[in-house]
Scaffold this motif. Structure first.
Motif, mmCIF file in Angstrom:
data_model
loop_
_atom_site.group_PDB
_atom_site.id
_atom_site.type_symbol
_atom_site.label_atom_id
_atom_site.label_comp_id
_atom_site.label_asym_id
_atom_site.label_seq_id
_atom_site.Cartn_x
_atom_site.Cartn_y
_atom_site.Cartn_z
ATOM 1 N N MET A 473 3.325 11.272 10.573
ATOM 2 C CA MET A 473 2.816 10.841 9.276
ATOM 3 C C MET A 473 3.531 9.574 8.799
ATOM 4 S SD MET A 473 2.683 13.048 5.763
ATOM 5 C CE MET A 473 1.760 12.454 4.350
ATOM 6 N N ILE A 474 4.843 9.536 8.944
ATOM 7 C CA ILE A 474 5.608 8.359 8.520
ATOM 8 C C ILE A 474 5.166 7.125 9.299
ATOM 9 C CG2 ILE A 474 7.915 7.319 8.542
ATOM 10 C CD1 ILE A 474 9.018 10.109 7.880
ATOM 11 N N ALA A 475 4.934 7.298 10.602
ATOM 12 C CA ALA A 475 4.473 6.174 11.420
ATOM 13 C C ALA A 475 3.098 5.693 10.962
ATOM 14 C CB ALA A 475 4.438 6.592 12.891
ATOM 15 N N ALA A 476 2.210 6.639 10.650
ATOM 16 C CA ALA A 476 0.859 6.269 10.215
ATOM 17 C C ALA A 476 0.879 5.597 8.849
ATOM 18 C CB ALA A 476 -0.027 7.514 10.169
ATOM 19 N N TRP A 477 1.772 6.026 7.983
ATOM 20 C CA TRP A 477 1.827 5.507 6.615
ATOM 21 C C TRP A 477 2.140 4.007 6.581
ATOM 22 C CZ3 TRP A 477 -0.300 9.518 4.596
ATOM 23 C CH2 TRP A 477 -0.482 9.633 3.226
ATOM 24 N N ARG A 478 2.710 3.493 7.653
ATOM 25 C CA ARG A 478 3.017 2.054 7.702
ATOM 26 C C ARG A 478 1.747 1.206 7.760
ATOM 27 N NH1 ARG A 478 7.972 2.807 12.065
ATOM 28 N NH2 ARG A 478 9.492 3.593 10.542
ATOM 29 N N LYS A 479 0.620 1.848 8.064
ATOM 30 C CA LYS A 479 -0.655 1.128 8.091
ATOM 31 C C LYS A 479 -1.062 0.663 6.692
ATOM 32 C CE LYS A 479 -4.797 -0.264 9.014
ATOM 33 N NZ LYS A 479 -5.912 0.677 9.083
ATOM 34 N N PHE A 480 -0.681 1.437 5.684
ATOM 35 C CA PHE A 480 -1.019 1.053 4.314
ATOM 36 C C PHE A 480 -0.317 -0.248 3.931
ATOM 37 C CE2 PHE A 480 -1.687 5.764 3.511
ATOM 38 C CZ PHE A 480 -3.059 5.660 3.303
ATOM 39 N N GLU A 481 -1.080 -1.154 3.361
ATOM 40 C CA GLU A 481 -0.477 -2.371 2.827
ATOM 41 C C GLU A 481 0.100 -2.131 1.438
ATOM 42 O OE1 GLU A 481 -3.568 -5.301 3.023
ATOM 43 O OE2 GLU A 481 -3.774 -5.135 5.194
ATOM 44 N N THR A 482 -0.477 -1.144 0.736
ATOM 45 C CA THR A 482 0.016 -0.785 -0.595
ATOM 46 C C THR A 482 -0.109 0.720 -0.793
ATOM 47 O OG1 THR A 482 -0.626 -2.918 -1.534
ATOM 48 C CG2 THR A 482 -0.260 -1.117 -3.081
ATOM 49 N N PHE A 483 0.962 1.327 -1.266
ATOM 50 C CA PHE A 483 0.991 2.759 -1.549
ATOM 51 C C PHE A 483 1.483 2.935 -2.987
ATOM 52 C CE2 PHE A 483 3.371 6.977 -0.455
ATOM 53 C CZ PHE A 483 2.401 7.714 -1.104
ATOM 54 N N VAL A 484 0.571 3.413 -3.858
ATOM 55 C CA VAL A 484 0.893 3.630 -5.274
ATOM 56 C C VAL A 484 1.036 5.123 -5.524
ATOM 57 C CG1 VAL A 484 0.157 3.293 -7.666
ATOM 58 C CG2 VAL A 484 -0.423 1.580 -5.920
ATOM 59 N N VAL A 485 2.093 5.509 -6.211
ATOM 60 C CA VAL A 485 2.293 6.899 -6.611
ATOM 61 C C VAL A 485 2.446 6.965 -8.124
ATOM 62 C CG1 VAL A 485 3.932 8.820 -6.617
ATOM 63 C CG2 VAL A 485 3.267 7.771 -4.458
ATOM 64 N N GLN A 486 1.700 7.860 -8.736
ATOM 65 C CA GLN A 486 1.770 8.106 -10.178
ATOM 66 C C GLN A 486 2.123 9.566 -10.367
ATOM 67 O OE1 GLN A 486 -1.398 6.305 -12.537
ATOM 68 N NE2 GLN A 486 -1.688 8.233 -13.639
ATOM 69 N N ASP A 487 3.295 9.845 -10.891
ATOM 70 C CA ASP A 487 3.780 11.216 -10.986
ATOM 71 C C ASP A 487 4.867 11.286 -12.041
ATOM 72 O OD1 ASP A 487 4.134 13.931 -10.391
ATOM 73 O OD2 ASP A 487 3.956 13.591 -8.241
ATOM 74 N N PHE A 488 5.262 12.512 -12.401
ATOM 75 C CA PHE A 488 6.337 12.650 -13.382
ATOM 76 C C PHE A 488 7.692 12.847 -12.715
ATOM 77 C CE2 PHE A 488 5.277 17.104 -12.673
ATOM 78 C CZ PHE A 488 6.502 17.753 -12.748
#
Length: 727
Positions: A473-488
């Motif tokens: 999963m970590i290796a695949a996540w590098r494909k994203f150019e932008t990763f936004v997280v909205q959380d508390f």
């Protein structure tokens, strides 16, 4: 009669003053001390607020068995892991989208003003939509999200994205995807949803109840709405009635201990083999209900041939299953006979379908119930939903509570050609999608294409706590150019993000929810008790700001605030109640008072039996399957031609399990639902002190296996395989 809770309107007037007298709900956080209703995934409680801080909680008096998880709510509100400010990963802030993806999870973050963070997010949405198209943005957030009907950020995100051209979304879930895939072919519905055969029907009619990979007393502590915890009353009544209960599970569950039931330890991932062996015994000893199978099912004959071993020369007998399940053959045969001695209810949890070839178990489980022949009878048949949402509860005569914020249809700003990929992927395929853009995959007999995704926006979920094979999963996540997280809260996923937006905790905003997802015994208001911590903001307000930047704010908000939407949801329920002649106070009285409206229970629900109408007349009340009956053999699945899903329940050996010849790893790690928290939530709370060992998660191991390895209680152990390790 419907009644307000005992904190009457007269009492509430003293607390809200003129606002109540004028009939205007007060949506601001309290400015002085007071007691307010606090509702959550874990239950309902009265919260005491002093000097702008929640200082204590006491369970709502109508909760029959308050969850100990409530003790973690205050710690989550004031946790040091709260996201306090908008943050941007340093490499991303300095170099833009796609910068140094290999440093995600290790790079430091830079605090930025809200305006800067929102500008970055809006600009990236515009860039991806303009440069690539809607297929380049993934908004398939999965997770329990932020609690409440109004603040569901997953719906709000999809609504926003549809207004600016659309995005790739997800289907199904990690919880019961196997059931959702197979059951529509078998019974025409997911089956593991909605009200089940009532608890009262079981108390009055059932002779023998089998809990298979099911621990209701533990898993019913939580709910997608406010849990009503009525399953404790059910267990108390079963115990008083001396119900015979058997628990099939690799571990002795909390429910088994409380009920004093028999425990049948089964080897992990061998459940389908056990179900087939039970079916084989019923068949060969002529104990199966021939009449029920003939009238209410289709395709039993080829399945019977498979049980007898005619196609492959292997009879699926108790002797065949014994070495795989580690249950003696005589015990298996005896259990099969017990299933048909009286009225039997088979109860399954979801863990057996969360494994390789997992969809085979629910199919075999329902087929076994069909062979017993008691589906649709009071206290008999099967259920795949007693372990969640209190599915056997009595149902109140109450209006349904909907949602105000609708996702809406995609605005076709740019055409979406088929070659650009599908608009919906199964949620557990997110890593496969990232690693195989433009490639075909099979799903439900059809071919689909993975879209080439460049950006993802995750709200109220934690994919790094759900998805299997973290390294991949970590290796695949590098494909994203932008990763936004909205959380508390800073989750593992937030740590891997490029842009992090701080959302308000459920105690820091206004909302509304139902007490009891199935029971619907009350509607409860969620008042904003304290102001959001630091610079955290209500999810809805965050999306309104983004909608403004993207030029779609009027369509997104419709000019409504969070308070307006809370009133809208309540008023819709109020109109339903009026039509049904159910008494409810108007919104101002409700909101300025106790924020609780209770509803009476329907008497007729007490005798509810699932599939009763189908059993009464299968011609007038057919199932929504091609045959109108339970499909033990599915011609639809046969046409798919899948090697890994034959047209009837089948034993397919898992790729990895303790029954395989390779004994490199002699033990099986089962990460079953924790007792004192919910998934990754409440890790940093006082609850952890009640179960942690030397500051670590507990590892349960049999005394025999522990002794062989020199392990004793209190030790810290290393658990490892070729993929990774933990302490």
């Amino acid at each position: 009669m419907t009644a307000l809770s005992r904190r009457s309107f007269l009492t509430s007037v003293a607390g809200v003053g003129a606002a109540a007298l004028l009939g205007r709900p007060a949506f601001a956080a309290p400015t002085g001390p007071g007691e307010f209703l606090c509702t959550s995934t874990f239950g309902a409680a009265w919260a005491t607020v002093k000097d702008g801080r929640v200082v204590s909680l006491r369970p709502w008096e109508k909760d029959p068995h308050p969850s100990p998880l409530l003790d973690g709510v205050l710690d989550s509100l004031y946790s040091p892991t709260r996201i306090r400010y908008p943050m941007v990963r340093r490499a991303y802030l300095e170099k833009g989208p796609g910068a140094a993806p290999e440093t995600r999870g290790t790079d430091d973050f830079v605090r930025v003003p809200w305006e800067k963070a929102l500008d970055l997010v809006a600009a990236e949405i515009k860039r991806c939509q303009d440069q690539y198209g809607p297929w380049s943005i993934y908004t398939g957030t999965y997770g329990w999200g932020h609690f409440g009907r109004i603040a569901n950020p997953q719906s709000a995100l999809k609504r926003l994205m549809n207004l600016v051209g659309g995005s790739v979304v997800s289907s199904s879930n990690y919880s019961k995807a196997g059931i959702e895939a197979i059951m529509p072919h078998v019974v025409g519905s997911i089956d593991a949803e909605g009200p089940q055969t009532s608890h009262r029907s079981i108390i009055d009619n059932t002779d023998f109840i089998v809990f298979w990979a099911c621990d209701p007393l533990k898993t019913n502590r939580i709910s997608a709405s406010i849990p009503d915890h009525g399953e404790w009353t059910w267990f108390e009544e079963m115990k008083k009635a001396n119900k015979k209960a058997l628990f099939i599970d690799p571990v002795k569950t909390e429910s088994c201990k409380v009920l004093g039931g028999e425990w049948l330890p089964v080897r992990p991932q061998s459940d389908t083999a056990l179900a087939l062996a039970l079916a084989h015994t019923l068949l060969t000893e002529k104990l199966h209900d021939v009449k029920f199978l003939a009238e209410y099912t289709t395709g039993f004959e080829p399945f019977a041939d498979y049980l007898l071993g005619k196609p492959d020369g292997v009879a699926k007998s108790a002797d065949w299953a014994a070495p795989m399940t580690e249950i003696p053959a005589d015990t298996i045969r005896d259990l099969a006979r017990r299933l048909v001695k009286g009225r039997t209810m088979l109860v399954s949890g979801w863990s057996p379908q969360r494994q390789h070839h997992g969809e085979q178990f629910p199919w075999a489980f329902v087929t076994l119930a069909a062979m017993v022949g008691q589906i649709g009878l009071p206290g008999g048949g099967h259920s795949q939903l007693y372990h969640l949402y209190n599915g056997g509860t009595e149902v109140a005569d109450a209006p349904s509570l909907g949602g105000s914020l609708q996702i809406g249809k995609r605005k076709e700003i740019k055409p979406w050609p088929k070659e650009k990929g599908t608009t919906i992927i199964p949620c557990a395929r997110v890593v496969d999608m990232l690693m195989n853009p433009g490639k075909e995959y099979d799903h439900q007999g059809k071919k689909f294409v993975y879209p080439d995704v460049r950006m993802t926006y995750w709200v109220g979920g934690n994919p790094f706590a759900h998805h299997q094979d973290r390294n991949r999963m970590i290796a695949a996540w590098r494909k994203f150019e932008t990763f936004v997280v909205q959380d508390f809260q800073w989750t593992a996923s937030a740590r891997f993000a490029d842009i992090v937006l701080p959302a308000a905790h459920w105690c820091e905003r206004n909302d509304i929810e139902t007490f009891g997802l199935h029971a619907r015994k009350a509607i409860m208001g969620m008042k904003k008790m304290v102001e959001p911590m630091a610079e955290a903001r209500d999810d809805y307000d965050i999306f309104v700001e983004l909608a403004t930047r993207l030029g779609v704010e009027p369509e997104f908000s419709e000019g409504k605030t969070t308070g307006d939407r809370v009133r809208e949801v309540y008023d819709a329920a109020f109109e339903q109640a009026k039509a049904k002649k159910i008494e409810m106070p108007d919104f101002a009285t409700f909101w300025n008072g106790s924020c609780v409206v209770e509803f009476p229970v329907k008497d007729k629900a007490a005798k509810r039996a699932k599939y009763a109408q189908f059993r009464e007349d299968p011609l007038l009340n057919p199932l929504p399957t091609p045959s109108g009956r339970i499909e033990i053999y599915s011609k639809t699945i046969e046409k798919f031609g899948y090697d890994d899903c034959p047209p009837h329940p089948t034993w397919l050996e898992p790729l990895e399990w303790l029954g395989q010849k390779d004994k490199t790893h002699p033990m099986h790690l089962a990460s079953n639902h924790p007792i004192s928290r919910m998934h990754s939530q409440f890790n940093g709370t006082r609850l952890r002190e009640s179960y942690a060992i030397a500051g670590r998660e507990p590892c349960w191991i049999s005394a025999q296996d522990a002794a062989a390895r020199g392990i004793k209680t209190g030790d810290v152990v290393r658990v490892f395989n070729g993929r990774g390790q933990c302490l």
